[in-house]
Design a protein around this motif. Structure first.
Motif, short mmCIF file in Angstrom:
data_model
loop_
_atom_site.label_atom_id
_atom_site.label_comp_id
_atom_site.label_asym_id
_atom_site.label_seq_id
_atom_site.Cartn_x
_atom_site.Cartn_y
_atom_site.Cartn_z
N UNK A 280 26.30 -46.59 66.59
CA UNK A 280 25.24 -46.60 65.58
C UNK A 280 25.70 -47.20 64.26
N UNK A 281 26.88 -46.81 63.79
CA UNK A 281 27.32 -47.31 62.49
C UNK A 281 27.64 -48.79 62.54
N UNK A 282 28.06 -49.30 63.69
CA UNK A 282 28.28 -50.74 63.83
C UNK A 282 26.96 -51.49 63.93
N UNK A 283 25.96 -50.91 64.58
CA UNK A 283 24.64 -51.51 64.64
C UNK A 283 24.04 -51.62 63.24
N UNK A 284 24.34 -50.64 62.38
CA UNK A 284 23.79 -50.62 61.02
C UNK A 284 24.32 -51.76 60.16
N UNK A 285 25.37 -52.42 60.59
CA UNK A 285 25.86 -53.59 59.87
C UNK A 285 24.96 -54.80 60.10
N UNK A 286 24.09 -54.73 61.11
CA UNK A 286 23.25 -55.89 61.47
C UNK A 286 21.76 -55.60 61.42
N UNK A 287 21.36 -54.32 61.33
CA UNK A 287 19.96 -53.94 61.34
C UNK A 287 19.63 -53.06 60.13
N UNK A 288 18.41 -53.20 59.63
CA UNK A 288 18.03 -52.49 58.42
C UNK A 288 18.03 -50.98 58.60
N UNK A 289 17.65 -50.52 59.79
CA UNK A 289 17.68 -49.08 60.05
C UNK A 289 18.00 -48.85 61.52
N UNK A 290 18.69 -47.74 61.77
CA UNK A 290 19.10 -47.37 63.13
C UNK A 290 18.74 -45.91 63.34
N UNK B 42 29.00 -33.69 64.52
CA UNK B 42 30.25 -34.38 64.21
C UNK B 42 30.08 -35.90 64.14
N UNK B 43 28.83 -36.35 64.05
CA UNK B 43 28.57 -37.79 64.02
C UNK B 43 28.94 -38.38 62.66
N UNK B 44 29.21 -39.68 62.66
CA UNK B 44 29.66 -40.39 61.46
C UNK B 44 28.46 -40.73 60.58
N UNK B 45 28.47 -40.31 59.36
CA UNK B 45 27.34 -40.55 58.45
C UNK B 45 27.31 -42.02 58.02
N UNK B 46 26.09 -42.54 57.86
CA UNK B 46 25.89 -43.91 57.37
C UNK B 46 24.51 -43.96 56.73
N UNK B 47 24.35 -44.62 55.58
CA UNK B 47 23.06 -44.60 54.89
C UNK B 47 21.91 -45.23 55.67
N UNK B 48 22.20 -46.09 56.63
CA UNK B 48 21.12 -46.74 57.38
C UNK B 48 20.95 -46.14 58.78
N UNK B 49 21.65 -45.03 59.05
CA UNK B 49 21.55 -44.39 60.36
C UNK B 49 20.88 -43.02 60.21
#
Length: 264
Positions: A48-58, A70-77
């Motif tokens: 998911x966090x790698x997808x967020x580098x290419x898509x506006x929202x995931x 325990x998932x990795x936080x990301x502002x677009x995920x």
């Protein structure tokens, strides 16, 4: 299957290899748009966090609440729990609605899904034209220790194997995949994609011990027996390691991938 990953979820998140950034760049190049994507069965959120580098929202979903904690936080995920009882209609709405998604990814988990139900959601939620579904996986074929891990260890694990994991052990060659090929494998013939990882011997042992088969063995009362087998195999790997066990080595997970578009 959620229970298989609840108890070891914190350790699981630390012991999985990272997916190559090149995979996500390649997949982004196959989709017509880059607005919205879905990581189905997201686990700890590595894809998911790698997808967020290419898509506006995931939107990233999983049946395991322990994994999501325990998932990795990301502002677009945006992470969302998907209980097993959700219907096709509810899943389509949860991920954004009809024709809303540019990319759907399933990283090492489609073998756990209700596959007909999931494909129904995929065909409704992907944009047409231009939307892409990509699935991939890996097993115990890890170079240069294939003989010990896939040969000796997998033979010992087989009695405790959930039948659904055979799809992964067979490299998704028997996975139904009724989608138009886009140059990344096709039904019955997934693409071979290596996934390199720097791991210590302890990291590799942690990867093995947090797998679903070991968890299942524990649930069936064979935890001590299974851990003894793992110790024997890891002693063999240690003998072949070449450096001190605490020195990281570059390993290659022999992964496999399928990608396609909904058929018209």
């Amino acid at each position: 299957m959620a229970g298989l990953y609840e108890k070891p979820s914190e350790t699981y998140a630390k012991k999985r290899p990272r997916y190559p950034k090149e995979w996500f760049s390649m997949l982004a190049g196959l989709t017509a748009g880059h607005q919205r994507a879905w990581d189905a069965g997201c686990g700890s959120g590595q894809a998911a966090i790698s997808m967020a580098e290419h898509y506006e929202s995931v939107v990233a979903t999983d049946v395991s609440e322990g994994q999501l904690r325990n998932a990795i936080a990301h502002p677009r995920v945006r992470y969302a729990h998907t209980p097993e009882h959700l219907s096709e209609e509810e899943l389509v709405a949860l991920v954004g609605g009809e024709g809303s998604l540019d990319l759907i990814v399933v990283a090492t988990s489609i073998h756990w899904f209700d596959i007909p139900l999931f494909y129904g959601v995929v065909n409704r939620a992907l944009k047409k034209p231009g939307g892409v579904l990509a699935v991939w996986g890996y097993n115990y074929e890890i170079h240069p220790f294939e003989d010990a891990l896939h040969g000796q260890l997998y033979a010992a694990l087989r009695p405790y194997q959930d039948p659904r994991t055979r799809l992964a052990m067979e490299r998704y060659r028997t996975l139904p995949f009724p989608f138009e090929p886009v140059g990344v494998g096709a039904e019955g013939a997934p693409a071979d994609v290596d996934m390199e990882a720097e791991m210590t011997l302890e990291d590799l042992a942690g990867f093995v011990m947090t797998g679903s088969v070991v968890t299942t063995a524990r649930e069936k009362g064979a935890g001590a027996e299974m851990e003894a087998v793992v110790r024997d195999v890891m002693k063999r790997v240690e003998g072949e390691w070449g450096d001190a066990p605490t020195v990281p080595r570059k390993l290659a997970f022999k992964a496999f991938m399928l990608a396609g578009r909904p058929k018209c």
